[in-house]
Motif scaffolding. Structure first.
Motif, PDB file in Angstrom:
ATOM      1  N   PHE A   1       0.812  -1.216   0.000  1.00 17.20           N
ATOM      2  CA  PHE A   1       0.000   0.000   0.000  1.00 17.20           C
ATOM      3  C   PHE A   1       0.846   1.267   0.000  1.00 17.20           C
ATOM      4  CE2 PHE A   1      -2.716  -3.273   1.921  1.00 17.20           C
ATOM      5  CZ  PHE A   1      -3.778  -3.219   1.039  1.00 17.20           C
ATOM      6  N   GLY A   2       2.080   1.191   0.495  1.00 12.97           N
ATOM      7  CA  GLY A   2       2.928   2.377   0.497  1.00 12.97           C
ATOM      8  C   GLY A   2       3.184   2.915  -0.889  1.00 12.97           C
ATOM      9  N   ALA A   3       3.248   2.022  -1.868  1.00 11.77           N
ATOM     10  CA  ALA A   3       3.501   2.450  -3.250  1.00 11.77           C
ATOM     11  C   ALA A   3       2.328   3.223  -3.827  1.00 11.77           C
ATOM     12  CB  ALA A   3       3.815   1.233  -4.124  1.00 11.77           C
ATOM     13  N   VAL A   4       1.148   3.077  -3.225  1.00 14.93           N
ATOM     14  CA  VAL A   4      -0.048   3.781  -3.719  1.00 14.93           C
ATOM     15  C   VAL A   4      -0.657   4.628  -2.600  1.00 14.93           C
ATOM     16  CG1 VAL A   4      -0.566   2.111  -5.528  1.00 14.93           C
ATOM     17  CG2 VAL A   4      -1.444   1.717  -3.217  1.00 14.93           C
ATOM     18  N   ALA A   5       0.199   5.175  -1.741  1.00 20.11           N
ATOM     19  CA  ALA A   5      -0.283   5.895  -0.554  1.00 20.11           C
ATOM     20  C   ALA A   5      -1.196   7.065  -0.917  1.00 20.11           C
ATOM     21  CB  ALA A   5       0.902   6.375   0.288  1.00 20.11           C
ATOM     22  N   GLN A   6      -0.842   7.822  -1.949  1.00 20.90           N
ATOM     23  CA  GLN A   6      -1.671   8.971  -2.311  1.00 20.90           C
ATOM     24  C   GLN A   6      -3.022   8.529  -2.861  1.00 20.90           C
ATOM     25  OE1 GLN A   6       0.210  12.157  -4.462  1.00 20.90           O
ATOM     26  NE2 GLN A   6       2.227  11.713  -3.610  1.00 20.90           N
ATOM     27  N   ALA A   7      -3.023   7.500  -3.709  1.00 19.76           N
ATOM     28  CA  ALA A   7      -4.282   6.969  -4.215  1.00 19.76           C
ATOM     29  C   ALA A   7      -5.115   6.400  -3.075  1.00 19.76           C
ATOM     30  CB  ALA A   7      -4.023   5.900  -5.271  1.00 19.76           C
ATOM     31  N   TYR A   8      -4.476   5.750  -2.127  1.00 22.19           N
ATOM     32  CA  TYR A   8      -5.159   5.199  -0.959  1.00 22.19           C
ATOM     33  C   TYR A   8      -5.848   6.318  -0.180  1.00 22.19           C
ATOM     34  CZ  TYR A   8      -5.758   2.180   3.157  1.00 22.19           C
ATOM     35  OH  TYR A   8      -6.281   1.444   4.188  1.00 22.19           O
ATOM     36  N   ASP A   9      -5.135   7.410   0.026  1.00 19.27           N
ATOM     37  CA  ASP A   9      -5.685   8.528   0.795  1.00 19.27           C
ATOM     38  C   ASP A   9      -6.856   9.176   0.069  1.00 19.27           C
ATOM     39  OD1 ASP A   9      -5.699  10.104   3.073  1.00 19.27           O
ATOM     40  OD2 ASP A   9      -4.437  11.636   2.181  1.00 19.27           O
ATOM     41  N   ARG A  10      -6.749   9.300  -1.240  1.00 22.59           N
ATOM     42  CA  ARG A  10      -7.816   9.946  -2.009  1.00 22.59           C
ATOM     43  C   ARG A  10      -9.012   9.019  -2.262  1.00 22.59           C
ATOM     44  NH1 ARG A  10      -3.280  11.758  -5.441  1.00 22.59           N
ATOM     45  NH2 ARG A  10      -3.818   9.958  -6.744  1.00 22.59           N
ATOM     46  N   GLY A  11      -8.727   7.730  -2.469  1.00 18.90           N
ATOM     47  CA  GLY A  11      -9.760   6.836  -2.960  1.00 18.90           C
ATOM     48  C   GLY A  11     -10.506   6.021  -1.928  1.00 18.90           C
ATOM     49  N   ARG A  12      -9.909   5.794  -0.757  1.00 18.95           N
ATOM     50  CA  ARG A  12     -10.570   4.953   0.236  1.00 18.95           C
ATOM     51  C   ARG A  12     -11.597   5.763   1.040  1.00 18.95           C
ATOM     52  NH1 ARG A  12      -8.672  -0.100   1.898  1.00 18.95           N
ATOM     53  NH2 ARG A  12      -7.475  -1.016   0.174  1.00 18.95           N
ATOM     54  N   PRO A  13     -12.692   5.128   1.454  1.00 19.81           N
ATOM     55  CA  PRO A  13     -13.657   5.826   2.310  1.00 19.81           C
ATOM     56  C   PRO A  13     -13.101   6.022   3.713  1.00 19.81           C
ATOM     57  CG  PRO A  13     -14.239   3.526   2.152  1.00 19.81           C
ATOM     58  CD  PRO A  13     -13.082   3.729   1.207  1.00 19.81           C
ATOM     59  N   GLY A  14     -13.632   7.030   4.407  1.00 20.51           N
ATOM     60  CA  GLY A  14     -13.299   7.207   5.812  1.00 20.51           C
ATOM     61  C   GLY A  14     -14.210   6.356   6.680  1.00 20.51           C
ATOM     62  N   TYR A  15     -14.396   6.773   7.933  1.00 25.38           N
ATOM     63  CA  TYR A  15     -15.207   6.024   8.884  1.00 25.38           C
ATOM     64  C   TYR A  15     -16.235   6.956   9.510  1.00 25.38           C
ATOM     65  CZ  TYR A  15     -11.404   2.773   8.235  1.00 25.38           C
ATOM     66  OH  TYR A  15     -10.477   1.933   7.658  1.00 25.38           O
ATOM     67  N   PRO A  16     -17.466   6.500   9.709  1.00 25.75           N
ATOM     68  CA  PRO A  16     -18.473   7.355  10.332  1.00 25.75           C
ATOM     69  C   PRO A  16     -18.065   7.740  11.752  1.00 25.75           C
ATOM     70  CG  PRO A  16     -19.470   5.397   9.351  1.00 25.75           C
ATOM     71  CD  PRO A  16     -17.993   5.180   9.352  1.00 25.75           C
ATOM     72  N   ARG A  17     -18.282   8.993  12.083  1.00 17.42           N
ATOM     73  CA  ARG A  17     -17.889   9.456  13.412  1.00 17.42           C
ATOM     74  C   ARG A  17     -18.595   8.660  14.514  1.00 17.42           C
ATOM     75  NH1 ARG A  17     -15.605  14.430  15.289  1.00 17.42           N
ATOM     76  NH2 ARG A  17     -16.074  14.831  17.484  1.00 17.42           N
TER      77      ARG A  17
END
Length: 313
Positions: A15-31
């Motif tokens: 995942f480190g190789a795609v860290a920026q895509a991971y940050d932009r593309g993955r959903p967050g978590y409901p508060r």
């Protein structure tokens, strides 16, 4: 993501190789899911496999004292750029550089499957305070909706309701698991759906040409679905699990071996630690042995075996 970081081939380290895509593309978590995991009071929290900080940001906003860790420095770099000053460590779940009974809560978001559970669970139990908990959270695409299942045909399927996993449920270190689920929707567009695909473990580990072929398939599906610039709302179920620590391993530090001529003479009191004494301070290291300690129970009066019984619960 967290796991054994000793080898570049470790699945979590793709995942480190795609860290920026991971940050932009993955959903967050409901508060509200994070509030359920942590409870209302400020806690001392160790986050394992923090990745780019999608869960971390909620933990901080709720006022918790957070120590975020990940085995991949590229993920931690992205986390630092996103959240600024934060206590972070590059470490794995299998060797946690913390003293016994340090944290109120250990939390893991979408990373537990990458752990070596035989090694990680006793380590997690060791660093938890008495009464502390292990909390797991994961986002699962809701494939009960037909078009989401069609997307899963291209990028891999998600299964709802599988529980926390046999590794935790059968672990002697933790009690019964409480669970809760929460719904959320991630708005994805033609650009962000590409980041989502690139961030998936099964895709991130492919050769570049195979990655691009997979992305073209997903874009064709997206265009065919006809949502265009408005994007589409991708539904997720956020599954949360929480288990209180039961048996807590302790760190027993090995005494340096002494030369034969320095050994205590019979009948004399040695200068070293008394038999059965323990030092449970400091991190586990090469001079320490993690062992499970449990209350001793005297044998019944009619037990003439001379064996000492150990109660593990």
């Amino acid at each position: 993501m967290a796991t054994d970081g000793s080898s570049p081939a470790s699945p979590a380290l793709v995942f480190g190789a795609v860290a920026q895509a991971y940050d932009r593309g993955r959903p967050g978590y409901p508060r509200e899911a994070v509030e359920w995991l942590t409870g209302p009071e400020p806690l001392s929290i160790l986050e394992l496999g923090a990745g780019t900080g999608k869960l971390t940001e909620h933990l901080l906003a709720l006022g918790h004292d957070v120590h975020a860790t990940d085995p991949d420095p590229r993920m931690l770099d992205r986390l630092g750029a996103r959240l600024g000053e934060l206590r972070v460590s590059q470490t794995t779940a299998e060797e946690i550089p913390a003293a016994d009974a340090t944290y109120d809560l250990v939390v893991v978001a979408d990373a537990f499957e990458y752990f070596d559970h035989d090694r990680a669970l006793p380590e997690i139990a060791r660093v938890l305070k008495r009464g502390g908990s292990l909390a797991l959270v994961r986002n699962v695409r809701d494939e009960r909706i037909p078009w989401v299942k069609r997307l899963g045909n291209l990028i891999g399927h998600h299964a709802l309701g599988t529980g926390p996993g046999e590794e935790l449920e059968s672990s002697p270190y933790f009690g019964p698991t409480d669970e809760a689920t929460f719904k959320q929707w991630q708005v994805i567009h033609r650009a962000s759906v590409q980041d989502l695909v690139r961030s998936l473990g099964d895709v991130a580990g492919l050769p570049a040409d195979a990655q691009e072929a997979r992305i073209r398939e997903v874009l064709a599906f997206y265009d065919d679905f006809g949502r265009g610039m408005d994007g589409m709302q991708l539904p997720y179920v956020t599954e949360c699990f929480r288990a209180v620590v039961g048996i807590q391993p302790k760190t027993i530090r090995k005494e340096p071996e002494r030369a034969a001529d320095d050994a205590d003479q019979p009948g004399e009191t040695g200068s070293g630690a008394e038999a059965g004494s323990t030092d449970t301070t400091g991190p586990v290291g090469k001079d320490s042995i993690p062992v499970v300690l449990a209350p001793a129970v005297e044998p019944p009066a009619d037990d003439d075996t001379g064996m000492l019984l150990i109660r593990f619960r």
